[in-house]
Design a protein around this motif. Structure first.
Motif, mmCIF file in Angstrom:
data_model
loop_
_atom_site.group_PDB
_atom_site.id
_atom_site.type_symbol
_atom_site.label_atom_id
_atom_site.label_comp_id
_atom_site.label_asym_id
_atom_site.label_seq_id
_atom_site.Cartn_x
_atom_site.Cartn_y
_atom_site.Cartn_z
ATOM 1 N N TRP A 144 34.632 43.143 41.775
ATOM 2 C CA TRP A 144 35.657 42.583 40.879
ATOM 3 C C TRP A 144 36.842 42.163 41.739
ATOM 4 C CZ3 TRP A 144 39.270 46.305 37.801
ATOM 5 C CH2 TRP A 144 40.012 45.589 36.846
ATOM 6 N N THR A 145 37.256 40.906 41.615
ATOM 7 C CA THR A 145 38.410 40.461 42.403
ATOM 8 C C THR A 145 39.577 40.044 41.526
ATOM 9 O OG1 THR A 145 39.269 38.914 44.032
ATOM 10 C CG2 THR A 145 37.483 38.083 42.656
ATOM 11 N N PHE A 146 40.768 40.393 41.956
ATOM 12 C CA PHE A 146 41.988 40.022 41.230
ATOM 13 C C PHE A 146 42.400 38.610 41.632
ATOM 14 C CE2 PHE A 146 42.891 44.815 41.700
ATOM 15 C CZ PHE A 146 42.095 45.113 40.609
ATOM 16 N N SER A 147 41.582 37.679 41.317
ATOM 17 C CA SER A 147 41.778 36.288 41.694
ATOM 18 C C SER A 147 40.944 35.456 40.727
ATOM 19 C CB SER A 147 41.324 36.114 43.146
ATOM 20 O OG SER A 147 41.334 34.762 43.526
ATOM 21 N N PRO A 148 41.268 34.206 40.398
ATOM 22 C CA PRO A 148 42.333 33.406 41.007
ATOM 23 C C PRO A 148 43.711 33.645 40.379
ATOM 24 C CG PRO A 148 41.157 32.088 39.401
ATOM 25 C CD PRO A 148 40.459 33.431 39.451
ATOM 26 N N MET A 149 44.712 33.462 41.195
ATOM 27 C CA MET A 149 46.095 33.451 40.747
ATOM 28 C C MET A 149 46.394 31.990 40.415
ATOM 29 S SD MET A 149 49.443 32.829 41.354
ATOM 30 C CE MET A 149 50.845 33.276 42.291
ATOM 31 N N VAL A 150 46.626 31.697 39.159
ATOM 32 C CA VAL A 150 46.743 30.297 38.734
ATOM 33 C C VAL A 150 48.129 29.973 38.172
ATOM 34 C CG1 VAL A 150 44.259 30.219 38.284
ATOM 35 C CG2 VAL A 150 45.818 30.659 36.394
ATOM 36 N N CYS A 197 39.204 37.832 37.987
ATOM 37 C CA CYS A 197 40.294 38.269 37.104
ATOM 38 C C CYS A 197 41.401 37.242 37.240
ATOM 39 C CB CYS A 197 40.792 39.649 37.544
ATOM 40 S SG CYS A 197 42.091 40.310 36.485
ATOM 41 N N VAL A 198 41.551 36.395 36.229
ATOM 42 C CA VAL A 198 42.562 35.346 36.325
ATOM 43 C C VAL A 198 43.936 35.963 36.062
ATOM 44 C CG1 VAL A 198 42.085 34.589 33.950
ATOM 45 C CG2 VAL A 198 43.293 33.073 35.492
ATOM 46 N N LYS A 199 44.890 35.558 36.865
ATOM 47 C CA LYS A 199 46.216 36.177 36.764
ATOM 48 C C LYS A 199 47.279 35.137 37.044
ATOM 49 C CE LYS A 199 46.490 37.896 41.541
ATOM 50 N NZ LYS A 199 46.238 39.029 42.429
ATOM 51 N N HIS A 200 48.531 35.412 36.696
ATOM 52 C CA HIS A 200 49.000 36.565 35.917
ATOM 53 C C HIS A 200 49.433 35.985 34.581
ATOM 54 C CE1 HIS A 200 49.867 37.327 40.233
ATOM 55 N NE2 HIS A 200 49.567 38.577 39.985
ATOM 56 N N LEU A 201 48.764 36.361 33.510
ATOM 57 C CA LEU A 201 49.068 35.813 32.196
ATOM 58 C C LEU A 201 50.365 36.454 31.692
ATOM 59 C CD1 LEU A 201 47.658 33.823 30.212
ATOM 60 C CD2 LEU A 201 46.836 35.825 28.992
ATOM 61 N N ALA A 202 51.409 35.719 31.561
ATOM 62 C CA ALA A 202 51.551 34.289 31.767
ATOM 63 C C ALA A 202 52.932 33.955 32.309
ATOM 64 C CB ALA A 202 51.346 33.559 30.445
ATOM 65 N N LEU A 203 53.025 32.737 32.859
ATOM 66 C CA LEU A 203 54.298 32.135 33.261
ATOM 67 C C LEU A 203 54.979 32.843 34.420
ATOM 68 C CD1 LEU A 203 56.004 31.632 29.751
ATOM 69 C CD2 LEU A 203 54.044 30.438 30.694
ATOM 70 N N TYR A 204 54.231 33.670 35.142
ATOM 71 C CA TYR A 204 54.849 34.473 36.208
ATOM 72 C C TYR A 204 55.559 33.577 37.226
ATOM 73 C CZ TYR A 204 54.756 38.114 39.938
ATOM 74 O OH TYR A 204 55.046 39.013 40.933
ATOM 75 N N ALA A 239 35.813 33.289 33.241
ATOM 76 C CA ALA A 239 36.418 34.436 33.953
ATOM 77 C C ALA A 239 36.228 35.695 33.111
ATOM 78 C CB ALA A 239 37.903 34.182 34.202
ATOM 79 N N GLY A 240 35.739 36.750 33.744
ATOM 80 C CA GLY A 240 35.401 37.959 33.003
ATOM 81 C C GLY A 240 36.592 38.811 32.633
ATOM 82 N N SER A 241 37.709 38.625 33.327
ATOM 83 C CA SER A 241 38.875 39.459 33.033
ATOM 84 C C SER A 241 40.155 38.681 33.280
ATOM 85 C CB SER A 241 38.837 40.747 33.868
ATOM 86 O OG SER A 241 38.907 40.455 35.243
ATOM 87 N N VAL A 242 41.226 39.243 32.737
ATOM 88 C CA VAL A 242 42.548 38.611 32.806
ATOM 89 C C VAL A 242 43.552 39.684 33.195
ATOM 90 C CG1 VAL A 242 44.403 37.674 31.341
ATOM 91 C CG2 VAL A 242 42.076 36.829 31.061
ATOM 92 N N MET A 243 44.507 39.334 34.031
ATOM 93 C CA MET A 243 45.570 40.285 34.374
ATOM 94 C C MET A 243 46.888 39.848 33.736
ATOM 95 S SD MET A 243 47.012 41.469 38.137
ATOM 96 C CE MET A 243 45.414 41.984 38.741
ATOM 97 N N THR A 244 47.608 40.802 33.189
ATOM 98 C CA THR A 244 48.915 40.495 32.601
ATOM 99 C C THR A 244 49.928 40.235 33.715
ATOM 100 O OG1 THR A 244 49.734 42.779 32.622
ATOM 101 C CG2 THR A 244 48.448 42.097 30.706
ATOM 102 N N SER A 245 51.015 39.577 33.362
ATOM 103 C CA SER A 245 52.075 39.357 34.346
ATOM 104 C C SER A 245 53.181 40.390 34.139
ATOM 105 C CB SER A 245 52.631 37.940 34.215
ATOM 106 O OG SER A 245 53.123 37.720 32.906
ATOM 107 N N PHE A 246 54.045 40.508 35.129
ATOM 108 C CA PHE A 246 55.139 41.479 35.057
ATOM 109 C C PHE A 246 56.281 41.016 34.139
ATOM 110 C CE2 PHE A 246 53.768 42.600 39.571
ATOM 111 C CZ PHE A 246 53.333 43.878 39.287
#
Ligand code: BGC
Length: 754
Positions: A144-150, A197-204, A239-246
């Motif tokens: 599992w990779t924490f990428s792409p950062m879009v 894992c597409v990140k960082h949702l959203a607008l980071y 993409a199998g997963s999504v990461m939240t943004s800070f």
């Protein structure tokens, strides 16, 4: 191997359908205690353990107790096998763990930073980098990779601009898709694919003032037209997963934002994977001012977050919230079910050691083949910013002075976020030049300056042990030595710019110019009268007007990965003709930021060709023009555009239009050109940008060759989100622009009719 005993039915490998797993997930959930379910939602960082220590590590007990769903920052098939064994042999339900990592631009074979990769405008190449990264990471136990950062980024002060694909939503979306495809392949159960894992949702990327983790605030219409498309594209690509943004969005941090994580992500976009927070993002909502850990954890679960990275708010408080009736068991089941489903999709229930093949680690990581590809790919990302009198390419002859604080440095070559890199084996420019030139020319080296003369700033720029090899001597002495070396040479290659940790996370800069000591070095080198080629290391657009005005040739090589030195030398000596094009605007000065090509016209636009006019939108002290526009990049050859032709002047919703242009290579070298297609919607129900990228093609032309390059435009390319956030096109007039960058274009017009 100890047989893997299942307390439930194994998955049907032949199908990746959700329905296939639903019954299995339900039956597994029915066996689980609340504590075990919450355990699945918990993602601790592994920290550093040595092989053989896993069963005594501080997380081993937690795994045995079923309090861990996955781990990240742990690598090697051997170590991961050990940890997985605890989960599948010593925990009650034997549920395998998922193992994640930030595999951002390559694994041990490191490719250029993502911003650089985007400048290749080559989707196959970008997909290939993700594919190789997946092969290497999965051979080392990671699935599992924490990428792409879009994250779209238009503020070069923000250090994480280095990790994304630049400023444009259309290009960013194509890249997002390519990356997901590269990581996940067609079949996630294969042992050489990894879940993305597409990140960082959203607008980071829209952090105010370019300061990392800062507040964002924007209208929905801007959000959907300009910032959301790449996330959606990654999700559409599976993409199998999504990461939240800070950051917060509309006053609610992403990790508690139900509108974002459920209404948009799941209901509008149809995402059915799982959502993980960014590192301690739930706990950080205490500082955001949303309540104590129990409150913010419940908010996050309710909003649609499934997995809690590091903070353990879910693990330690959700049971209490359940007892109080703040959350329901079905909220927990939903989150847990999604994580179990990911594990099914990865094939971990059938073979928890699927990614722990010790043999693969021996033969598939940092191979010569991968390194060769990395070298070739890196050279495709370089952007030639200036080349007066065709100073480049250099000839392999005479004496060449190689000067600069990082010219003979290995550890800074891979660039930010390259956690698995073999830093000591990265290729410095010194190594690369010596290898490419062989005994055909003599290379003399001098350091010339530090990155910063201020030792405090330089220490910050050398974070994570990435030494810049600081020279303690006074500036004048270091420069004088370099000038002596330059005087002996026929040409000077001055390696100037940032250290790799000057961009990336928590590396914002308020001053985005070349550090003063390096500019002093450049001035001294130019004063020798020798021709000076500037090789630019940077993780962001810089304000380098002075350099542009004074240095005859500038090649921007970003941070080019483990084979950087070879690739840069290949480009300097013309083995490769640079073809990269900028994907973020370079400003003239930091005061112009944010500056991007697809801005709005305003009601008081500055007339074209005019530098300054009172009561129009402009500045007293700088023009509105960027230093280098989006899409810009030169070549050792010349490309000319002519004969723009539109096949018709009007189309309806079902028709297509062909836009063609004649592209000629009028120079002496073979080369590749990124032909860019932009449009402008001249009249609409809401204001539209002055230009929007809607297509591009990378075309190879031999010296003297010409080609007709054609694009098809249809109604779909003209859609945008209107005031009601409906994705529509509106009949009316459109302008079309074709060119080699967003500024220098040929123009045509057509109409969309009912
Ligand atoms: C970053 C993420 C990263 C995570 C895990 C965070 O600080 O924002 O991009 O994936 O750490 O390492």
């Amino acid at each position: 191997m100890t047989p893997f005993m299942l307390a439930y039915a194994p998955s049907d490998e032949s199908s990746g359908q959700e329905s296939t797993y639903a019954a299995k997930i339900d039956s597994l959930l029915s066996l689980m205690t609340i504590e075990e379910k919450l355990g699945q939602l918990n993602l601790p960082a592994a920290g550093d353990i040595t092989t053989g220590q896993a069963s005594n590590s501080n997380f081993a007990e937690k795994i045995r107790n079923g309090e861990v769903g996955g781990l990240f920052n742990i690598k090697t098939a051997a170590k991961i096998r050990e940890v997985q064994r605890i989960a599948v042999e010593e925990s009650r339900l034997k549920i395998p763990l998922i193992f994640g990592m930030d595999v951002i631009h390559g694994y041990q074979t490191v490719f250029p930073i993502p911003l650089a990769l985007s400048c290749s405008w080559d989707m196959e190449l970008i997909e290939r980098t993700a594919r190789i990264a997946a092969i290497e990471a999965s051979a080392d136990g990671i699935c599992w990779t924490f990428s792409p950062m879009v994250d779209i980024a238009r503020d070069p002060r923000w250090g994480r601009i280095a990790e994304g694909a630049g400023e444009d939503p259309y290009l960013g979306s194509q890249i997002a898709k390519a990356m997901v495809k590269g990581y996940q392949g067609d079949d996630l159960t294969q042992n050489n694919t990894v879940m993305s894992c597409v990140k960082h949702l959203a607008l980071y990327g829209a952090a105010e003032a370019g300061r990392d983790y800062n507040t964002t605030d924007m209208s929905r219409i801007r959000m959907f037209n300009e910032y959301m498309p790449p996330y959606k594209a990654a999700i559409d690509a599976g993409a199998g997963s999504v990461m939240t943004s800070f950051n917060e969005i509309d006053g609610i941090p992403a990790s508690a934002n139900k509108w974002l994580m459920t209404d948009v992500l799941r209901q509008q976009w149809g995402f059915d994977g799982f959502v993980v927070t960014d590192y301690t993002a739930i706990n950080e909502m205490i500082d955001h001012g949303l309540g104590d850990l129990q409150q913010v954890s419940a908010l996050a679960l309710k909003a649609g977050v499934d997995m809690d990275m590091v903070g353990e708010g879910f693990l330690t408080t959700l049971k209490k919230s359940l007892e109080k009736g703040i959350i329901s068991e079905s909220d927990i089941d939903k989150a847990c079910g999604r994580i179990l489903e990911a594990k099914y999709q990865l094939g971990l229930f059938d073979d928890p050691y699927r990614y722990c093949d010790l043999q693969r680690a021996e033969t598939e990581i940092f191979t010569q083949e991968h390194r060769n590809e990395a070298r070739e790919i890196a050279a495709e990302t370089f952007v030639l910013l200036k080349n007066e009198n065709n100073l480049l390419p250099l000839e392999k002859k005479g004496t060449i002075a190689l000067i600069g604080p990082l010219a003979n440095n290995k550890v800074n070559m891979p660039g930010t976020w390259s956690v698995a890199a073999r830093f000591d084996e990265a290729i410095s420019l010194m190594d690369g030049m010596e290898s490419v030139v062989g005994d055909q020319a003599e290379i003399l080296y001098a350091k010339g300056s530090n990155v910063y003369q201020d030792s405090l700033l330089e220490a910050r720029a050398a974070a994570f042990g990435k030494s810049t090899g600081r020279d303690p001597r006074p500036e004048a002495e270091i420069i004088a030595e370099a000038v002596e070396v330059a005087k002996k040479a026929d040409v000077v290659v001055a390696v100037i710019g940032e250290a790799s940790e000057m961009s990336g996370e928590s590396s914002s800069r308020s001053d985005i110019s070349i550090p003063e000591t390096q500019r002093n070095l450049l001035k001294a080198l130019l004063e020798t009268g020798k021709p000076v080629v500037m090789v630019l290391f940077t993780g962001r657009p810089l304000a380098m007007t002075w350099e542009h005005e004074n240095v005859p040739a500038i090649l921007n090589v970003w941070f080019a990965g483990s084979e950087a030195g070879y690739a840069i030398a290949d480009a300097l000596f013309g083995e490769v003709n640079p073809s990269g094009k900028l994907t973020t605007t370079f400003p003239q000065n930091v005061g112009q930021v944010p500056i991007y090509y697809s801005h709005k016209n305003t009601g008081r636009p500055l007339p074209e060709g005019v530098e300054y006019q009172k009561f129009t939108t402009n500045y007293l002290d700088v023009t509105n023009e960027p230093l280098y526009p989006f899409g810009y990049g030169l070549s050792y050859t010349n490309f000319e555009y002519s004969d723009l032709n539109l096949s018709t002047t009007s189309i309806n919703k079902n028709q297509k239009l062909t836009v063609s242009v004649q592209l000629s290579n009028t120079g002496k070298y073979d080369g590749a050109e990124v032909v860019q297609l932009y449009m402008r919607d001249l009249v609409a129900s809401v204001t539209r940008p002055v230009k929007e990228l809607i297509g591009f093609q990378k075309v190879e032309l031999q010296a003297g060759e010409s080609k007709t390059v054609s694009f098809t435009v249809s109604e779909e390319d003209l859609r945008f989100y209107n005031y009601d956030i409906e994705y529509v096109s509106e009949p009316g007039e459109f302008e079309i622009f074709v060119g080699g960058n967003s500024r220098d274009v040929l123009t045509g017009k057509f109409s969309l009719v009912e």
